[in-house]
Design an enzyme around this catalytic site. Structure first.
Site, PDB file in Angstrom:
ATOM      1  N   GLY A  12      28.253 -83.703  70.374  1.00  0.00           N
ATOM      2  CA  GLY A  12      29.037 -83.183  69.253  1.00  0.00           C
ATOM      3  C   GLY A  12      28.509 -83.719  67.937  1.00  0.00           C
ATOM      4  N   GLY A  14      30.039 -82.993  64.810  1.00  0.00           N
ATOM      5  CA  GLY A  14      31.027 -82.913  63.730  1.00  0.00           C
ATOM      6  C   GLY A  14      31.107 -84.267  63.044  1.00  0.00           C
ATOM      7  N   GLY A  17      31.079 -87.303  65.571  1.00  0.00           N
ATOM      8  CA  GLY A  17      29.801 -87.524  66.240  1.00  0.00           C
ATOM      9  C   GLY A  17      28.742 -88.060  65.287  1.00  0.00           C
ATOM     10  N   PHE A 116      50.020 -84.729  49.693  1.00  0.00           N
ATOM     11  CA  PHE A 116      49.927 -83.967  50.939  1.00  0.00           C
ATOM     12  C   PHE A 116      51.186 -84.230  51.753  1.00  0.00           C
ATOM     13  CE2 PHE A 116      46.715 -81.679  53.436  1.00  0.00           C
ATOM     14  CZ  PHE A 116      45.826 -81.323  52.438  1.00  0.00           C
ATOM     15  N   ASP A 217      35.785 -78.359  75.263  1.00  0.00           N
ATOM     16  CA  ASP A 217      34.765 -78.652  76.290  1.00  0.00           C
ATOM     17  C   ASP A 217      34.772 -80.122  76.735  1.00  0.00           C
ATOM     18  OD1 ASP A 217      34.221 -76.181  75.200  1.00  0.00           O
ATOM     19  OD2 ASP A 217      32.051 -76.449  75.134  1.00  0.00           O
ATOM     20  N   GLN A 236      49.679 -79.212  67.318  1.00  0.00           N
ATOM     21  CA  GLN A 236      50.238 -78.964  65.987  1.00  0.00           C
ATOM     22  C   GLN A 236      50.092 -77.512  65.537  1.00  0.00           C
ATOM     23  OE1 GLN A 236      48.391 -80.704  62.150  1.00  0.00           O
ATOM     24  NE2 GLN A 236      50.400 -81.649  62.380  1.00  0.00           N
ATOM     25  N   HIS A 238      50.167 -75.437  62.182  1.00  0.00           N
ATOM     26  CA  HIS A 238      50.121 -75.595  60.731  1.00  0.00           C
ATOM     27  C   HIS A 238      50.979 -74.490  60.134  1.00  0.00           C
ATOM     28  CE1 HIS A 238      48.645 -75.775  56.655  1.00  0.00           C
ATOM     29  NE2 HIS A 238      47.898 -76.822  56.933  1.00  0.00           N
ATOM     30  N   LEU A 248      43.347 -70.541  57.896  1.00  0.00           N
ATOM     31  CA  LEU A 248      44.167 -71.570  57.271  1.00  0.00           C
ATOM     32  C   LEU A 248      44.207 -71.490  55.753  1.00  0.00           C
ATOM     33  CD1 LEU A 248      45.699 -74.071  58.414  1.00  0.00           C
ATOM     34  CD2 LEU A 248      43.881 -75.411  57.371  1.00  0.00           C
ATOM     35  N   THR A 250      45.102 -74.180  53.168  1.00  0.00           N
ATOM     36  CA  THR A 250      45.317 -75.634  53.209  1.00  0.00           C
ATOM     37  C   THR A 250      46.657 -76.060  52.601  1.00  0.00           C
ATOM     38  OG1 THR A 250      44.547 -77.765  52.364  1.00  0.00           O
ATOM     39  CG2 THR A 250      43.948 -75.847  51.064  1.00  0.00           C
ATOM     40  N   GLU A 251      47.158 -77.174  53.156  1.00  0.00           N
ATOM     41  CA  GLU A 251      48.372 -77.782  52.631  1.00  0.00           C
ATOM     42  C   GLU A 251      48.179 -78.206  51.168  1.00  0.00           C
ATOM     43  OE1 GLU A 251      50.131 -80.190  55.778  1.00  0.00           O
ATOM     44  OE2 GLU A 251      50.442 -81.710  54.240  1.00  0.00           O
ATOM     45  N   ARG A 282      54.199 -81.244  58.942  1.00  0.00           N
ATOM     46  CA  ARG A 282      53.957 -79.878  59.413  1.00  0.00           C
ATOM     47  C   ARG A 282      54.910 -79.408  60.503  1.00  0.00           C
ATOM     48  NH1 ARG A 282      47.382 -80.558  59.327  1.00  0.00           N
ATOM     49  NH2 ARG A 282      47.268 -80.427  57.065  1.00  0.00           N
ATOM     50  N   HIS A 348      46.778 -75.316  65.296  1.00  0.00           N
ATOM     51  CA  HIS A 348      45.841 -75.980  64.400  1.00  0.00           C
ATOM     52  C   HIS A 348      45.156 -77.204  64.995  1.00  0.00           C
ATOM     53  CE1 HIS A 348      44.107 -77.076  60.594  1.00  0.00           C
ATOM     54  NE2 HIS A 348      44.768 -78.210  60.533  1.00  0.00           N
ATOM     55  N   ARG A 390      50.580 -84.964  63.710  1.00  0.00           N
ATOM     56  CA  ARG A 390      49.612 -85.555  62.781  1.00  0.00           C
ATOM     57  C   ARG A 390      49.951 -85.172  61.344  1.00  0.00           C
ATOM     58  NH1 ARG A 390      45.087 -83.661  60.066  1.00  0.00           N
ATOM     59  NH2 ARG A 390      44.832 -81.706  61.192  1.00  0.00           N
TER      60      ARG A 390
HETATM   61  C1  LIG Z   1      40.476 -74.741  58.997  1.00  0.00           C
HETATM   62  C2  LIG Z   1      40.708 -76.207  59.184  1.00  0.00           C
HETATM   63  C3  LIG Z   1      40.992 -77.018  58.100  1.00  0.00           C
HETATM   64  C4  LIG Z   1      41.209 -78.383  58.269  1.00  0.00           C
HETATM   65  N1  LIG Z   1      41.490 -79.174  57.174  1.00  0.00           N
HETATM   66  C5  LIG Z   1      41.652 -80.506  57.326  1.00  0.00           C
HETATM   67  C6  LIG Z   1      41.854 -81.370  56.201  1.00  0.00           C
HETATM   68  O1  LIG Z   1      41.847 -80.950  55.054  1.00  0.00           O
HETATM   69  N2  LIG Z   1      42.040 -82.688  56.426  1.00  0.00           N
HETATM   70  C7  LIG Z   1      42.019 -83.223  57.683  1.00  0.00           C
HETATM   71  O2  LIG Z   1      42.190 -84.431  57.825  1.00  0.00           O
HETATM   72  N3  LIG Z   1      41.813 -82.432  58.767  1.00  0.00           N
HETATM   73  C8  LIG Z   1      41.616 -81.095  58.620  1.00  0.00           C
HETATM   74  N4  LIG Z   1      41.388 -80.305  59.725  1.00  0.00           N
HETATM   75  C9  LIG Z   1      41.201 -80.947  61.031  1.00  0.00           C
HETATM   76  C10 LIG Z   1      39.821 -81.586  61.101  1.00  0.00           C
HETATM   77  O3  LIG Z   1      38.915 -80.849  60.328  1.00  0.00           O
HETATM   78  C11 LIG Z   1      39.292 -81.659  62.519  1.00  0.00           C
HETATM   79  O4  LIG Z   1      40.249 -82.184  63.378  1.00  0.00           O
HETATM   80  C12 LIG Z   1      38.053 -82.549  62.571  1.00  0.00           C
HETATM   81  O5  LIG Z   1      37.118 -82.150  61.590  1.00  0.00           O
HETATM   82  C13 LIG Z   1      37.405 -82.563  63.926  1.00  0.00           C
HETATM   83  O6  LIG Z   1      36.189 -83.245  63.852  1.00  0.00           O
HETATM   84  P1  LIG Z   1      35.373 -83.619  65.149  1.00  0.00           P
HETATM   85  O7  LIG Z   1      34.166 -84.367  64.700  1.00  0.00           O
HETATM   86  O8  LIG Z   1      36.258 -84.260  66.128  1.00  0.00           O
HETATM   87  O9  LIG Z   1      34.949 -82.218  65.792  1.00  0.00           O
HETATM   88  P2  LIG Z   1      34.225 -80.836  65.180  1.00  0.00           P
HETATM   89  O10 LIG Z   1      33.930 -81.024  63.753  1.00  0.00           O
HETATM   90  O11 LIG Z   1      35.056 -79.774  65.643  1.00  0.00           O
HETATM   91  O12 LIG Z   1      32.848 -80.907  65.940  1.00  0.00           O
HETATM   92  C14 LIG Z   1      32.750 -80.670  67.334  1.00  0.00           C
HETATM   93  C15 LIG Z   1      31.294 -80.771  67.728  1.00  0.00           C
HETATM   94  O13 LIG Z   1      31.203 -80.743  69.140  1.00  0.00           O
HETATM   95  C16 LIG Z   1      30.164 -79.904  69.545  1.00  0.00           C
HETATM   96  N5  LIG Z   1      30.472 -79.416  70.900  1.00  0.00           N
HETATM   97  C17 LIG Z   1      31.640 -78.922  71.366  1.00  0.00           C
HETATM   98  N6  LIG Z   1      31.516 -78.587  72.661  1.00  0.00           N
HETATM   99  C18 LIG Z   1      30.249 -78.896  73.029  1.00  0.00           C
HETATM  100  C19 LIG Z   1      29.505 -78.780  74.233  1.00  0.00           C
HETATM  101  N7  LIG Z   1      30.034 -78.277  75.352  1.00  0.00           N
HETATM  102  N8  LIG Z   1      28.214 -79.171  74.235  1.00  0.00           N
HETATM  103  C20 LIG Z   1      27.635 -79.677  73.113  1.00  0.00           C
HETATM  104  N9  LIG Z   1      28.292 -79.796  71.942  1.00  0.00           N
HETATM  105  C21 LIG Z   1      29.580 -79.423  71.917  1.00  0.00           C
HETATM  106  C22 LIG Z   1      30.098 -78.817  68.489  1.00  0.00           C
HETATM  107  O14 LIG Z   1      28.821 -78.257  68.448  1.00  0.00           O
HETATM  108  C23 LIG Z   1      30.427 -79.616  67.225  1.00  0.00           C
HETATM  109  O15 LIG Z   1      29.247 -80.154  66.690  1.00  0.00           O
HETATM  110  C24 LIG Z   1      41.157 -78.935  59.565  1.00  0.00           C
HETATM  111  C25 LIG Z   1      40.852 -78.133  60.645  1.00  0.00           C
HETATM  112  C26 LIG Z   1      40.652 -76.774  60.466  1.00  0.00           C
HETATM  113  C27 LIG Z   1      40.383 -75.931  61.693  1.00  0.00           C
END
Ligand SMILES: Cc1cc2nc3c(=O)[nH]c(=O)nc-3n(C[C@H](O)[C@H](O)[C@H](O)COP(=O)(O)OP(=O)(O)OC[C@H]3O[C@@H](n4cnc5c(N)ncnc54)[C@H](O)[C@@H]3O)c2cc1C
Length: 575
Positions: A12, A14, A17, A116, A217, A236, A238, A248, A250-251, A282, A348, A390
């Site tokens: 991952g 994100g 990661g 917020f 996953d 959650q 939203h 979305l 945003t809040e 929320r 959400h 959350r």
């Molecule tokens: C529209 C939206 C707005 C948001 N706004 C806010 C905000 O303003 N403030 C806040 O605090 N939170 C917010 N959130 C929540 C927050 O953004 C997420 O919870 C957070 O960014 C998740 O980060 P992460 O690194 O856990 O995963 P993600 O950023 O979701 O990354 C997941 C990673 O895993 C990889 N992956 C997944 N499955 C596999 C697999 N099988 N094999 C290989 N790679 C895989 C993907 O490629 C990706 O790189 C928002 C969420 C959304 C949907």
């Protein structure tokens, strides 16, 4: 067989990661394996902000942040972990700033902050400006900044590699198996430590703010390998997704002064949460919207309300929420500074997930027993800092703080531990699974998925009741059976998205069933989990986390785990 050897593998790319990779790669050979190109991860869509008590515009303290987080969680969060998060949020945000993250600024040049939901001063007296932001592109900036830093530091990336299995040998984590999307070939990643940072699972619902790729996953892969999942009943909703689309708003739109109105034009949140009004947590705002709709006060008698920004300064809105105004113009054809936005609650965020300790080490029971070499951070993990609900901006804090902590523990462990042997024929399970899915069946993946999403949205979302949950569990069992014999029209190997979707569906179905089963078991209402047949919180019986294990037939077995309470005893939640 292609075998790659690293000290640590992070699944991952994100925010969680990448932050972990940055830490761990300071002293070890680290690979990041991601099914998406890193900057396409869902973190990049986060709009509103990242919460940290910097106190740039008014007095603030990490203790108030901690209190708000615990109260927001309906007292289910583990308070030792919340304390770490709120303390470390401050230094971690400055660390991001020093990496070059282009935050919006106050006139004096400090990081700008806005109010917020649920974030207050002096233990609940009124809203406080705590959310640090970069316009409404905070997550985008976090992701770009971290990716650049990882490249600079020489982290090895395997982009568009879809991980399908976890390898365990001699009781230790030994690596993962992934499909290279471009070729369809399997690759084995052999490592001393593996971190899952695979994000959320919102695609189990029909109306959701989550990207198509958020299919749980990581949770699904570990669940299939015997690791339990925690607090799955807490999902959650939203309050402000665009009507019918779930996209979305945003809040921060309410943080900047936006107001929710019913069909009479009434600011109904004044009745539900008189102190914080539209900026209540929320779970409460989503329930209030549903209540308005149930009592016939939805707009035009339908199941949505209005988010009104028309009384605000149009220039300021365009400057502070440029993406939001753009979305509304693109998807609804309206100018939000002139017309109200139709909104309804949208699935959400997964509060539950892979249980970890505060160092992001995966724990496999109610006694904090660690699975050697396995880590999880971000939305797929459950530390638990969010408990039953959350607060906005606390996920970006969570991914950054616990991604960092997890990267550090992984580094510490891989420096000490030997490389475990690979299991015999490591790709066997993955190979057999793919062969089974490619065999000629009769069911279409999209039919099964659509039905799952519809049932979950109808029966397992904002309001829940025993009857509905029992029904949904029965349906999911049937769907799981049907998913055993799917028919894929794409028979090729290169970029077989249909095959990947079939695998993702398997995770979603099992996670949905775990969610519904845990929701049926929890006979109380707490945070995002609201039972019409048990409308009160019941601390005597239910102030505990749930755990769920997968049984050999794929159905869930339930257990519980104690909650850690340090500073704040559970109280009634009033806002
Ligand atoms: C529209 C939206 C707005 C948001 N706004 C806010 C905000 O303003 N403030 C806040 O605090 N939170 C917010 N959130 C929540 C927050 O953004 C997420 O919870 C957070 O960014 C998740 O980060 P992460 O690194 O856990 O995963 P993600 O950023 O979701 O990354 C997941 C990673 O895993 C990889 N992956 C997944 N499955 C596999 C697999 N099988 N094999 C290989 N790679 C895989 C993907 O490629 C990706 O790189 C928002 C969420 C959304 C949907």
């Amino acid at each position: 067989m292609a075998v790659h050897q690293f000290d640590g593998v992070i699944v991952g790319a994100g925010g969680a990661g990448l932050m972990a990779a940055l830490q761990a790669s300071k002293g070890a050979k680290i690979a990041v394996v991601s099914k998406l190109y890193p900057t396409r991860s869902h973190t990049g869509t986060a709009q509103g902000g990242i919460g940290a008590a910097l106190g740039n515009l008014e007095k603030d303290s990490w203790e108030w942040h901690m209190f708000d987080t615990v109260k927001g969680s309906d007292y289910l969060a583990d308070q030792d972990a919340v304390e770490l998060m709120c303390r470390e949020a401050v230094e971690t945000v400055y660390e991001l700033e020093h990496m070059g993250l282009p935050f919006s600024r106050t006139p004096e040049g400090k990081i700008a902050q806005r109010p917020f939901g649920g974030h207050t001063r002096e233990f609940g007296k009124g809203p406080v400006r705590r959310a640090c932001y970069a316009a409404d592109r905070t997550g985008h900036m976090i992701l770009q900044t971290l990716y650049q830093q990882c490249i600079k530091q020489g982290v090895t990336f395997f982009d568009e590699f879809h991980v399908v299995d976890l390898l365990i040998s001699e009781g230790r984590t030994a690596g993962v198996v992934a499909v290279e999307l471009a070729t369809g070939e399997l690759h084995t990643f052999h490592a001393k430590g593996v971190m899952f940072a695979t994000g959320g699972s919102g695609r189990m619902f029909k109306i959701t703010s989550n990207a198509l790729t958020l299919t749980g996953d990581g949770m699904g892969i570990l669940y299939r390998r015997g690791i339990p999942l925690q607090d799955m009943e807490f999902f959650q909703f939203h309050p402000t997704g665009i009507y019918k689309m779930g996209i979305l708003i945003t809040e921060a739109a309410r943080g900047e002064g936006g107001i929710l109105r019913n069909k009479a034009g009434e600011r109904f949140m004044e009745r539900y949460t008189p102190t914080l009004k539209d900026l209540a947590p929320r779970d409460m705002v989503s329930r209030a919207i549903h209540q308005e709709v149930l009592e016939g006060r939805g707009i035009d008698g339908k199941d949505f309300v209005h988010l009104d920004l028309t009384h605000l300064d149009a220039d300021a809105i365009h400057k502070k929420l440029p993406d939001i105004t753009d979305f509304v113009e693109t998807y609804l054809g309206i100018d939000p500074t002139k017309q109200p936005i139709p909104v309804q609650p949208t699935a959400h965020y997964a509060m539950g997930g892979i249980p970890t300790d505060a160092s992001a080490r995966v724990v496999v029971d109610d006694k904090k027993t660690v699975m050697p070499g396995l880590y999880a951070a971000g939305e797929c993990a459950c530390v638990s800092v969010h408990g039953a609900n959350r607060l906005g901006t606390n996920s970006l804090v969570d991914i950054i703080v616990f991604g960092r902590r997890g990267g550090k523990s992984l580094l510490e462990d891989v420096k000490r531990d030997p490389l475990p042997p690979l299991p015999a024929d490591p790709e066997k399970q993955a190979r057999e699974r793919i062969a089974r899915l490619m065999a000629e069946g009769g069911q279409r993946v999209s039919d099964i998925r659509t039905e799952m999403q519809a049932r979950m949205t109808e029966k397992a979302s904002v309001f829940r009741i025993a009857e509905g949950l029992t029904d949904v569990i029965g349906r999911l069992k049937q769907l799981r059976k049907r998913a055993e014999s799917v028919r894929l029209t794409d028979r090729g190997k290169a970029y077989n998205a249909e095959l990947m979707e079939a695998m993702e569906l398997e995770y979603l179905l099992e996670l949905a069933e775990a969610t519904a089963a845990a929701a049926l078991a929890r006979q109380e209402s707490r945070g995002a989990h609201y039972r019409e047949d048990f409308p009160k919180r019941d601390d005597a019986n239910w102030l505990k986390h749930s755990l769920v294990w997968r049984q050999p037939d794929g159905s869930p077995r339930l257990g519980t785990k104690p909650v850690t309470i340090t500073r704040f005893e559970p109280k009634e939640r009033k806002y």
